[in-house]
Design a protein around this motif. Structure first.
Motif: not given
Lengths: 1065, 323
Positions: A787, A1027, A1029, B114, B144-151
């Motif tokens: 996203m 949302g 990982v 994310g 927690l991490v948010f790979p692939n989420k630019n926002v």
């Protein structure tokens, strides 16, 4: 010839008239009896355990000896005996005359009522009549002059006005009864005196009282013809009055003459200590209407003579609770006035608070002279209240706790034996090894800290005496005695079944021991109804055996003055008065009895489930009891032998401020002192050595493993030994203040966490315990959908496989619930995701979701024609939470699952729930604000956005007429409530506290088993819509209290400083 | 990396404390981003709210006039999404509050950002945003991490981060919302303030709680007076409430009230019976004073002392007198 003329001066017409009056009187009497019997036909047959032959023998024995009447009221007992025997003689006498005159003479042609027989007859009847008069006068004196408190019918605890008509009636009948009999008796002697005065028979002295009266007439110079006139009128008056009295017997107080026969004959051999089960195929649970009672019960209502002994003995009455057993029975009697009374609902007769006041102590039934058994009636009425959900929230919490975890403390079952850990020796597990004795510990003795001390003491005594014993450990659940008396029969059954299964599956044992009289009572008296059970012994009997047998030697007799409190469940209910006293004597104590001792012991107030209910206003029974002890001169100790007693009386001792005068101790603690337990060696040396070897080898192994792994650069998932507790105020790696943090140098996901300073070489610094090295990320890494601005990735509802659902009626409410696990204190992390938390979980429905279900049910009840559907995303185990919601009243369940969802985040869950909602098309969707385990607080809101529905969070109140707008209140921080309206259909997340989720009784749970739960495959959910990982999971460092100074000044300054810190953030 | 967007909350004309704390949290991250820190305030045009959010670290405060001061999740979501499209932040921050829980996850779902909630720590590790939260009643923490989420959208736990004390020099802009029909979903009716009469343990932030260890109920008035002077709530263990010496509302515990929002719990003369602990052992900061070093309360407490309770009362009284 010695006899007398029966119908002196009456002609045949007058005799016929007399007979007519007699016949009318008897018919009236019989009619009255018949009305009662008709009432008795509308109730259930006598249940309970009646040993008929023994009961009949006991009936006569009790009546003839009057033993039940002289207890605690000698005056009343003796006076009643006089009335009783006097009346019986008169009745028998009349019957003899009747037989002689109306049968023997006309049929057989002779009379036996003459000669010596007549003389003895006259004497006995005169003496009986005299006794009758003396007894009546004594009773009148007692009622009018002495006025004992227990004869006062005024109620302090409830609306006096509504009871007044009945109370007036009772006072009236009390007096009428006594005075009428007295007048009949006196008039009888007056007339006898007239006869003797007129006829002057030679044998006049065989009627001593009549003779005396005749002499008084002579002294008064009574004219003979006056005497004759008086005699005629007097005879008629006396006769009619006596016949009227006879006719009236079944209609008022006098009926106890007959009904007492029923109440005594139908006595249960173990009332209260062994409660009756529910009858098969009963329409109502427990007693809801009068006809749910049985024959014994209604005899009891009619047998009560209002003597007030139960009223005086009842601890609830004494301390001002809204219960008097006498009033309870009398109110039921008043209600059960007619044959049609069977339909009357109990709730219109007896207040709920009255029923919940009972402590199941048995004092009332124990002292009742006519064998009335109030406690089992109260339990039967409570069963119905429980079935209807009418009980206080505290009690409900206890029901829930017992049903979820098998104890009333809400503690994990795994902690049940935690108290043994401090012992110097291991305690056998009967599930693995046989033992001579199985010690059934009970809830309080297992979980309550004060009682855990007693348990350990008794364990050490047993060990010192070389008694072979074992526990069920985690297998043991509450025995269920009190829950049964609180009226949750289904839950009791579940607990009893569980414990019996455990005992059956265990290794062999000969006898059961317990320190808990409540467990003792139910295992001894009630468990055998299910199957044969080993003999059970209360520990006071065990101690007697050990002390007398020499296995425990008293080396230091205590030489103390003590008083002993008889626990209700050991003493009154099971006759165990002597063993504790023997123990106390054997250890050198002088027993100073309280005025209310043995069968008259005064309940501590904890029984009948009352320990799980809010206190009623007024004095606590335990305080009342302590004050009684304090009135004794110079006692050192108040001794108990029941865990609940120990708690209640220690508390009461403190609040009534008698701690300076005497201590409250358990009998085992005194025995421990007397045998100098602390000087005996009781630890098992071999096993201690074993423990040491185990521990040191573990430390060595761990340390080697760590170094190996560190050296090889591998990530082990062995748990590190606990770090030494670094006790400083600000160290918690768990909540750092961001503003003074420097971002860590990027080290990549595969490096050791930043806290480690030692790098990866051998001899690395010991890693703090909170950080568990995680597994390689590529094992657990999930892909998230990309996203960015310009390429949004809005989350969509899952397209789930369709499932069968009924056509939608007028309204449908969908409630999302979660099956949450409460993590035990001893858990291990074996991986980086939650699925790998190998620890002990105790599962139950999320409490916020429970409130949501309750709201849905309340709305659906209000709207009518509304279906409530519950949905969960969970594995098979989560069906139990769905079943709970169904038991509460939801109509249908849906379970969405796929194994890939084990770590699903709220967005994924919301996607799935939205998929279900698309099929269900509900008018309202509810779920809890958050779940107790992970607490994201996001699922409902995300679901609403995915569905494009109006929504609100933290809702406490919801008003909905089923149409297009909801009137809501939500709770803001600080307690302010925000009222607003919202368009429907909508999604609401529900806050706890605004409603009390209804309790699902065992019966409702059984019925809910028929409702459907649909299983839907959730494999399509896991598409990267999550949302986040999880990178890793770890245990934060926890601390024991940092001890600051013992100096009051420093402490005060510290407190003020801390308050300032919090207030200023 | 364009920056961080914070959505401020307010009630009855003042900014909620948590919004300021989030500024403190976010400004620590600014160095990891190379962007600006924006704060958006939705209101009825009240400029004072913007002024309150002009704190150290904030670059711009945007006051959007939505025609109402009352929180309306649908309005907040629509406005925030529109503003976000313009500003294109990498991080959108809310408080983990009743309001935050009503809209943050919705925004995340609508945009596909994310998302994580109730965050207690944020870090940059190797260019990646890492957020920490706790779970299972604080026994576990998750990173927690948010790979692939630019926002990424986050809700932040209150009373965790420090609000900046110093004013900033943000530019203050005003916007009137021109967009879709506002409202319709929610219609405000009123606020109901909590009843101030009596005691509410569940809402008390600091509780001074007394138990039987204060020797005699006669000593209660002293502690009550101390509590009043310290402006803290008086709590107690069961026996005092049972004896009717203190109203039931003061009782902390399983059969009393749970001190659910308490931050500092001072237990004097309380031994720590299981039922009492149920009501307070979750409190972050517990100070326990009990003459018995083995009292169970020390297992739950953060700080402990074996000083005598009455002596501590004396000392507190002396301290309060002098100040």
């Amino acid at each position: 010839m010695e006899t007398r003329e029966l119908f002196w001066s009456l002609d045949s017409l007058e005799i016929a008239l007399f007979y007519m009056v007699g016949v009318i009187s008897i018919l009236c009497f019989l009619y009255g009896c018949w009305l009662h019997f008709r009432k008795y036909q509308n109730v259930r047959p006598a249940s309970g355990h009646i040993a008929w032959r023994a009961s009949i023998v006991k009936l006569f024995s009790d009546l003839l000896s009057h033993r039940t009447l002289v207890r605690r009221d000698k005056l009343a007992g003796i006076a009643h005996a006089a009335i009783f025997f006097g009346f019986i003689f008169a009745a028998i006498g009349t019957t003899i005359i009747f037989i002689d005159y109306d049968f023997v003479q006309p049929i057989l042609g002779y009379s036996f009522w003459k000669g010596d027989f007549y003389l003895v007859f006259s004497l006995v009847l005169d003496l009986g009549g005299a006794a009758l008069i003396v007894g009546l006068i004594a009773m009148i004196w007692r009622r009018w002059i002495i006025r004992p408190a227990k004869l006062n019918y005024d109620r302090t605890y409830s609306e006096a006005a509504s009871a007044q008509p009945a109370i007036q009636h009772w006072r009236w009948e009390d007096h009428v009864f006594l005075w009428t009999l007295l007048i009949i008796s006196i008039s009888g002697f007056l007339i006898e005196g007239l006869r003797i005065y007129s006829e002057q028979p030679e044998w006049a002295r065989w009627s001593p009282v009549g003779n005396l009266v005749a002499q008084l007439y002579a002294a008064a110079g009574l004219q003979l013809h006056t005497a004759d006139v008086l005699r005629v009128w007097g005879w008629w008056a006396h006769g009619v009055l006596a016949l009227a009295f006879t006719a009236a017997i079944p209609w008022y107080k006098a009926k106890h003459i007959i009904s007492v026969l029923g109440s005594l004959l139908l006595r249960d051999t173990k009332p209260l200590s062994r409660l009756p089960s529910e009858p098969e195929n009963a329409e109502n649970v427990g007693v809801a209407v009068i006809s749910d009672f049985n024959v014994k019960d209604v005899f009891d209502f009619d047998a009560c003579t209002k003597c007030g002994r139960c009223h005086e003995a009842c601890p609830a009455t004494t301390t001002g609770y809204p219960l008097s057993p006498r009033d309870l029975i009398l109110d039921l009697r008043t209600a059960n006035a007619k044959p049609s009374s069977g339909l009357i609902a109990i709730e219109s007769v007896i207040d709920e608070r009255t029923l919940w006041s009972c402590m199941s102590c048995g004092a009332c039934q124990d002292i009742c002279p006519v064998g009335i058994e109030p406690p089992s009636k109260i339990v039967k009425m409570r069963r119905n209240l429980v079935d209807q959900g009418k009980f206080e929230p505290l009690l409900q919490a206890t029901f829930t706790s017992l049903s979820d975890v098998g104890n009333s403390f809400g503690e994990s079952p795994r902690k049940r034996s935690a108290w043994v850990n401090e012992l110097e020796f291991p305690v056998k597990d009967i599930r693995e090894q046989p033992a001579k004795h199985l010690w059934f510990v009970g809830d309080y003795a297992s979980f309550d800290p004060r009682n855990q001390v007693v348990s350990r003491t008794f364990a050490r005594l047993l060990k010192a005496a070389s008694v072979d014993f074992a526990l069920l450990h985690e297998g043991e659940h509450s025995a269920g005695n009190d829950i049964r008396r609180a009226g949750e029969e289904g839950l009791y059954h579940m607990l009893a079944e569980h414990n019996l299964e455990q005992m059956n599956a265990a290794q062999s044992f000969d006898k059961i021991l317990t320190t808990d009289p409540h467990s003792y009572n139910t295992i001894r008296n009630e468990y055998p109804e299910y199957q044969d059970v080993a003999e059970i012994e209360h520990y006071t009997s065990t101690l007697v055996g050990l002390l007398k047998g020499g296995q425990l030697k008293v080396t230091k007799p205590l030489n103390r003055r003590v008083t002993f409190h008889d626990p209700c469940h050991l003493g009154r209910l099971n006759g165990g008065y002597d063993a504790p006293r023997e123990v106390l004597e054997l250890i050198g104590c002088e027993i100073v009895e309280m005025p209310r001792n043995r069968d008259n012991s005064f309940c501590c107030g904890a029984g009948g489930g009352r320990i799980w209910m809010a206190d009623m206003p007024g004095e606590k029974p335990s305080a009342n009891r302590i004050k009684e002890a304090a009135s004794l001169t110079d006692i050192d100790c108040f001794v108990t032998c029941c865990p609940k007693d120990l708690n209640m009386f220690e508390d009461a001792n403190k609040t009534t401020d008698h701690t300076g005068e005497f201590t409250v101790s358990d009998i085992a603690e005194l025995v421990a002192e007397a045998v100098e337990l602390d000087r005996l060696s009781i630890s098992d040396v071999p096993s201690l050595l074993e423990k040491i070897i185990d521990k040191s080898s573990q430390i060595v192994a761990d340390s080697i493993l760590y170094r190996l792994n560190a050296g090889l650069g591998l990530h082990s998932n062995a748990q590190q030994p606990e770090a030494p507790t670094q006790l400083t105020e600000t160290t918690t790696k768990s909540i750092p203040a961001i503003s003074d943090k420097v971002p860590a140098t990027p080290t990549g996901p595969q490096s050791f966490p930043k806290e480690s300073s030692g790098g990866t070489g051998l001899g690395a610094a010991h890693e703090p315990a909170d950080v568990i090295p995680y597994q390689e990320l590529h094992v657990t890494q999930k892909e998230l959908r990309k996203m960015e601005w310009g390429a949004l990735a809005p989350v969509e509802a899952a397209v789930l496989p369709t499932y069968d659902l009924p056509e939608k009626g007028k309204h449908r409410i969908l409630v999302a619930v979660k099956h949450v696990g409460v993590l035990d204190d001893d858990f291990q992390i074996t991986g980086s995701d939650f699925g790998a938390l190998s620890g002990s979980f105790d599962y139950k429905i999320n409490e916020w979701d429970e409130s949501a279900v309750e709201l849905a049910l309340l709305l659906s009840e209000k709207l009518g024609e509304c279906e409530v559907v519950v949905v969960t995303v969970g594995n098979e185990g989560s069906e139990s939470s769905l079943r709970k919601a169904l038991a509460m009243g939801a109509d249908r369940g849906v379970r969405l699952w796929d194994d890939s969802l084990v770590d699903a985040d709220p967005i994924t869950i919301a996607r799935g729930l939205a998929g279900v909602a698309k099929q269900e098309q509900p008018d309202l969707i509810l779920c809890g604000v958050q779940s107790a385990d992970l607490g994201y607080g996001s699922t409902g809101t995300a679901m609403a956005a995915i569905l494009g529905m109006p929504h609100s969070a933290s809702v406490t109140d919801c008003d909905w007429d089923g149409e297009s707008r909801l009137i809501l209140r939500r709770e803001l921080e600080g307690g302010t409530q925000h009222c607003f309206s919202l368009a429907a259909p909508a999604v609401l997340t529900i806050q706890t506290g605004s409603n009390q989720p209804r309790y699902a009784t065992m019966r409702m749970i059984k019925q809910a088993k028929k409702k459907t739960i649909e299983l839907v495959d959730g494999a399509c959910l896991d598409d990267g819509s999550s949302g986040f990982v999880v990178n890793r999971v770890y245990k934060p460092v926890t601390e024991k209290a940092t001890m600051i100074s013992d100096g009051a000044d420093e402490v005060a300054a510290f407190i003020v400083k801390k308050i300032k810190e919090v207030r200023e953030g | 990396m364009p920056g961080i967007l914070i959505i401020a909350e307010h009630l009855n004309g003042s900014i909620a404390r948590i919004s300021k704390e989030i500024v403190g949290a976010a400004s620590g991250l600014k160095e990891g981003f190379e962007g600006r820190l924006f704060v958006v305030v939705l209101s009825n045009g009240d400029a004072r709210l913007s002024d309150e959010m002009n704190l150290e670290g904030v670059d711009e405060v945007i006051n959007v006039n939505v025609g109402s001061d009352h929180f309306d999740s649908s309005i907040y979501e629509d406005v925030i999404i529109e503003i976000s499209h313009k500003l294109q932040p990498s991080l959108i921050l809310f408080g983990h509050t009743a309001n935050g829980m009503a809209c943050a996850a919705a925004i995340a779902a609508r945009l596909g950002t994310g998302y994580a909630s109730d965050i207690i720590d944020m870090q940059f590790v190797d260019g990646q945003l890492t957020a920490t939260r706790s779970a299972h009643a604080g026994k576990i923490q998750q990173e927690l991490v948010f790979p692939n989420k630019n926002v990424v959208t986050l809700t932040i736990r209150g009373a965790t981060f420090r609000a900046p004390e110093v004013e900033g020099d943000a530019s203050l802009t005003q916007q009137d919302y021109e967009g879709m029909d506002l409202g319709g979903g929610i219609e405000h009716i009123e606020y109901i303030a909590p009843s101030t009469a009596g005691v509410d343990i569940s809402k008390a932030d600091v509780i001074l709680s007394i138990g039987r260890g204060i020797h005699s109920p006669d000593n209660i008035p002293r502690f009550a007076a101390i509590a009043e002077k310290l402006d803290v709530t008086l709590g107690c263990s069961r026996p005092f409430a049972d004896a009717g010496i203190l109203p039931k509302a003061h009782q902390v515990g399983q059969s009393g009230t749970v001190a659910s929002t308490c931050k500092l719990y001072i237990a004097i003369g309380i031994s720590g019976a299981v039922q009492h602990m149920y009501g307070m052992k979750h409190v972050d900061s517990i100070v326990a004073i009990n003459i018995d070093p083995n009292a169970p309360i020390f297992d739950a407490a953060k700080y402990g002392s074996c000083a005598d309770s009455l002596e501590v009362a004396n000392a507190l009284e002396a301290l309060l007198e002098s100040s």
